[in-house]
Design a protein around this motif. Structure first.
Motif, PDB file in Angstrom:
ATOM      1  N   UNK A  85      14.209 -14.054 -32.644  1.00 23.03           N
ATOM      2  CA  UNK A  85      12.963 -13.402 -33.030  1.00 23.03           C
ATOM      3  C   UNK A  85      13.082 -11.912 -32.781  1.00 23.03           C
ATOM      4  N   UNK A  86      12.139 -11.140 -33.331  1.00 25.04           N
ATOM      5  CA  UNK A  86      12.131  -9.698 -33.092  1.00 25.04           C
ATOM      6  C   UNK A  86      11.576  -9.365 -31.712  1.00 25.04           C
ATOM      7  N   UNK A  87      10.552 -10.127 -31.291  1.00 23.56           N
ATOM      8  CA  UNK A  87       9.898  -9.859 -30.004  1.00 23.56           C
ATOM      9  C   UNK A  87       9.700 -11.160 -29.242  1.00 23.56           C
ATOM     10  N   UNK A  88       9.800 -11.077 -27.920  1.00 19.03           N
ATOM     11  CA  UNK A  88       9.668 -12.262 -27.086  1.00 19.03           C
ATOM     12  C   UNK A  88       8.928 -11.909 -25.790  1.00 19.03           C
ATOM     13  N   UNK A  89       7.882 -12.698 -25.474  1.00 15.34           N
ATOM     14  CA  UNK A  89       7.122 -12.521 -24.242  1.00 15.34           C
ATOM     15  C   UNK A  89       7.126 -13.852 -23.497  1.00 15.34           C
ATOM     16  N   UNK A  90       7.496 -13.849 -22.211  1.00 20.16           N
ATOM     17  CA  UNK A  90       7.590 -15.057 -21.408  1.00 20.16           C
ATOM     18  C   UNK A  90       6.604 -14.981 -20.250  1.00 20.16           C
ATOM     19  N   UNK A 102       4.838 -21.081 -17.874  1.00 19.31           N
ATOM     20  CA  UNK A 102       5.972 -21.626 -18.623  1.00 19.31           C
ATOM     21  C   UNK A 102       5.686 -21.646 -20.124  1.00 19.31           C
ATOM     22  N   UNK A 103       5.206 -20.517 -20.619  1.00 21.25           N
ATOM     23  CA  UNK A 103       4.887 -20.373 -22.037  1.00 21.25           C
ATOM     24  C   UNK A 103       5.642 -19.177 -22.600  1.00 21.25           C
ATOM     25  N   UNK A 104       6.264 -19.377 -23.741  1.00 23.62           N
ATOM     26  CA  UNK A 104       6.970 -18.322 -24.450  1.00 23.62           C
ATOM     27  C   UNK A 104       6.258 -18.022 -25.751  1.00 23.62           C
ATOM     28  N   UNK A 105       6.096 -16.737 -26.074  1.00 18.31           N
ATOM     29  CA  UNK A 105       5.509 -16.323 -27.345  1.00 18.31           C
ATOM     30  C   UNK A 105       6.499 -15.434 -28.071  1.00 18.31           C
ATOM     31  N   UNK A 106       6.924 -15.901 -29.256  1.00 19.95           N
ATOM     32  CA  UNK A 106       7.878 -15.144 -30.074  1.00 19.95           C
ATOM     33  C   UNK A 106       7.182 -14.690 -31.347  1.00 19.95           C
ATOM     34  N   UNK A 107       7.415 -13.448 -31.748  1.00 20.27           N
ATOM     35  CA  UNK A 107       6.795 -12.911 -32.961  1.00 20.27           C
ATOM     36  C   UNK A 107       7.821 -12.143 -33.777  1.00 20.27           C
ATOM     37  N   UNK A 108       7.601 -12.118 -35.077  1.00 26.50           N
ATOM     38  CA  UNK A 108       8.446 -11.340 -35.968  1.00 26.50           C
ATOM     39  C   UNK A 108       9.738 -12.028 -36.336  1.00 26.50           C
ATOM     40  N   UNK A 109       9.832 -12.515 -37.577  1.00 20.65           N
ATOM     41  CA  UNK A 109      11.061 -13.140 -38.086  1.00 20.65           C
ATOM     42  C   UNK A 109      11.601 -14.221 -37.140  1.00 20.65           C
ATOM     43  N   UNK A 110      10.733 -15.107 -36.733  1.00 20.30           N
ATOM     44  CA  UNK A 110      11.147 -16.167 -35.807  1.00 20.30           C
ATOM     45  C   UNK A 110      11.939 -17.224 -36.565  1.00 20.30           C
ATOM     46  N   UNK A 111      13.085 -17.603 -36.022  1.00 26.08           N
ATOM     47  CA  UNK A 111      13.949 -18.615 -36.635  1.00 26.08           C
ATOM     48  C   UNK A 111      14.356 -19.622 -35.577  1.00 26.08           C
ATOM     49  N   UNK A 112      14.135 -20.895 -35.865  1.00 30.42           N
ATOM     50  CA  UNK A 112      14.551 -21.991 -34.990  1.00 30.42           C
ATOM     51  C   UNK A 112      15.537 -22.846 -35.764  1.00 30.42           C
ATOM     52  N   UNK A 113      16.707 -23.077 -35.202  1.00 30.65           N
ATOM     53  CA  UNK A 113      17.740 -23.867 -35.873  1.00 30.65           C
ATOM     54  C   UNK A 113      18.136 -25.027 -34.978  1.00 30.65           C
ATOM     55  N   UNK A 114      17.949 -26.245 -35.476  1.00 31.30           N
ATOM     56  CA  UNK A 114      18.383 -27.439 -34.766  1.00 31.30           C
ATOM     57  C   UNK A 114      19.458 -28.146 -35.593  1.00 31.30           C
ATOM     58  N   UNK A 115      19.830 -29.332 -35.174  1.00 25.33           N
ATOM     59  CA  UNK A 115      20.927 -30.033 -35.828  1.00 25.33           C
ATOM     60  C   UNK A 115      20.601 -30.415 -37.261  1.00 25.33           C
ATOM     61  N   UNK A 116      19.346 -30.797 -37.529  1.00 26.26           N
ATOM     62  CA  UNK A 116      19.002 -31.327 -38.846  1.00 26.26           C
ATOM     63  C   UNK A 116      18.037 -30.463 -39.640  1.00 26.26           C
ATOM     64  N   UNK A 134       9.144 -18.655 -39.187  1.00 28.34           N
ATOM     65  CA  UNK A 134       7.709 -18.435 -39.021  1.00 28.34           C
ATOM     66  C   UNK A 134       7.458 -17.016 -38.546  1.00 28.34           C
ATOM     67  N   UNK A 135       6.192 -16.604 -38.660  1.00 32.90           N
ATOM     68  CA  UNK A 135       5.812 -15.294 -38.142  1.00 32.90           C
ATOM     69  C   UNK A 135       5.662 -15.322 -36.623  1.00 32.90           C
ATOM     70  N   UNK A 136       5.107 -16.444 -36.100  1.00 34.19           N
ATOM     71  CA  UNK A 136       4.852 -16.562 -34.664  1.00 34.19           C
ATOM     72  C   UNK A 136       5.157 -17.974 -34.188  1.00 34.19           C
ATOM     73  N   UNK A 137       5.756 -18.101 -33.018  1.00 37.18           N
ATOM     74  CA  UNK A 137       5.983 -19.393 -32.382  1.00 37.18           C
ATOM     75  C   UNK A 137       5.576 -19.297 -30.919  1.00 37.18           C
ATOM     76  N   UNK A 138       4.727 -20.219 -30.480  1.00 41.77           N
ATOM     77  CA  UNK A 138       4.332 -20.315 -29.069  1.00 41.77           C
ATOM     78  C   UNK A 138       4.872 -21.627 -28.521  1.00 41.77           C
ATOM     79  N   UNK A 139       5.708 -21.538 -27.485  1.00 38.02           N
ATOM     80  CA  UNK A 139       6.347 -22.726 -26.912  1.00 38.02           C
ATOM     81  C   UNK A 139       5.819 -22.981 -25.511  1.00 38.02           C
TER      82      UNK A 139
END
Length: 226
Positions: A31-36, A41-55, A60-65
């Protein structure tokens, strides 16, 4: 540094609050930006967020984990690309069970064979089976989201299920429409999915018109000799 590895992030969380856990998630993340927030125990990622798994991969624009809930919420121009060639788009996607289970509201999808689907809601279980609620399916190569061009025919179902093991798509309470006119209703319908090259079953409907016979509609059935 723009690119971050999600595995390293999870290990960091484990060391900070879960020192006795072993990280089993094999997911790459950038991602472009990351706040932890270490306390929650929460992560907030913004800007060109990409998640790649096996399948699959998710953009997305924003991901909150939320690590405690094992839940990631992706919002804003979410695109899911599956290893089977399918591409799904939504405004909100929730991932659980170590990113193996997915739910989305609403959903627009295109499969490898260029057939299309849209649904009010979508869910994918960890075993790979998928369910589309209030779904519209068509084999026409068209844009169901913008209705441009409009599909020649559609199957509108209360629920559509795709079973990757049997490679079959199941429709429940189905209405077939020609353009926008309902012409056929059946309580149940199934057909091979987009990965099957040859199997006995219904083929794409065809229609025509002549001065002698008037309007003509046919739904051919193919029999695989093997």
């Amino acid at each position: 540094m723009r690119t971050l590895t999600f595995i390293i992030f999870l290990i960091f969380f484990s060391n900070a609050s879960y020192s006795n856990e072993k990280n089993k998630t094999n997911v790459e993340f950038s991602s472009d930006n990351l706040v932890v927030d270490e306390n929650k125990n929460i992560m907030t990622a913004t800007g060109n967020v990409i998640i790649i798994s096996k399948k699959m991969s998710i953009k997305a624009d924003t991901v909150i984990y939320d690590k405690k809930a094992d839940k990631a919420t992706a919002t804003g121009n979410v695109i899911i690309e599956g290893d089977d060639g399918s591409i799904f788009k939504s405004e909100k996607v929730i991932l659980t069970d170590e990113f193996k289970a997915i739910s989305a509201i609403p959903l627009f999808g295109t499969f490898k064979d260029k057939s299309n689907i849209k649904a009010q809601s979508f869910s994918k279980k960890s075993d790979g089976s998928t369910f589309f609620k209030e779904g519209t399916y068509t084999a026409c190569d068209c844009d169901l989201k913008n209705n441009d061009p409009p599909p020649v025919w559609t199957l509108i179902s209360r629920e559509i299920e795709h079973n990757p093991i049997s490679k079959t798509v199941y429709h429940k309470n189905v209405t077939m429409k020609l353009f926008s006119y309902p012409i056929l209703y059946v309580p149940y319908l199934s057909h091979p999915d987009w990965t099957v090259k040859r199997r006995s079953g219904l083929l794409t409907p065809s229609f025509g018109y002549s001065s002698r016979n008037g309007f003509d509609l046919s739904i051919p059935y193919y029999v695989a000799t093997n």
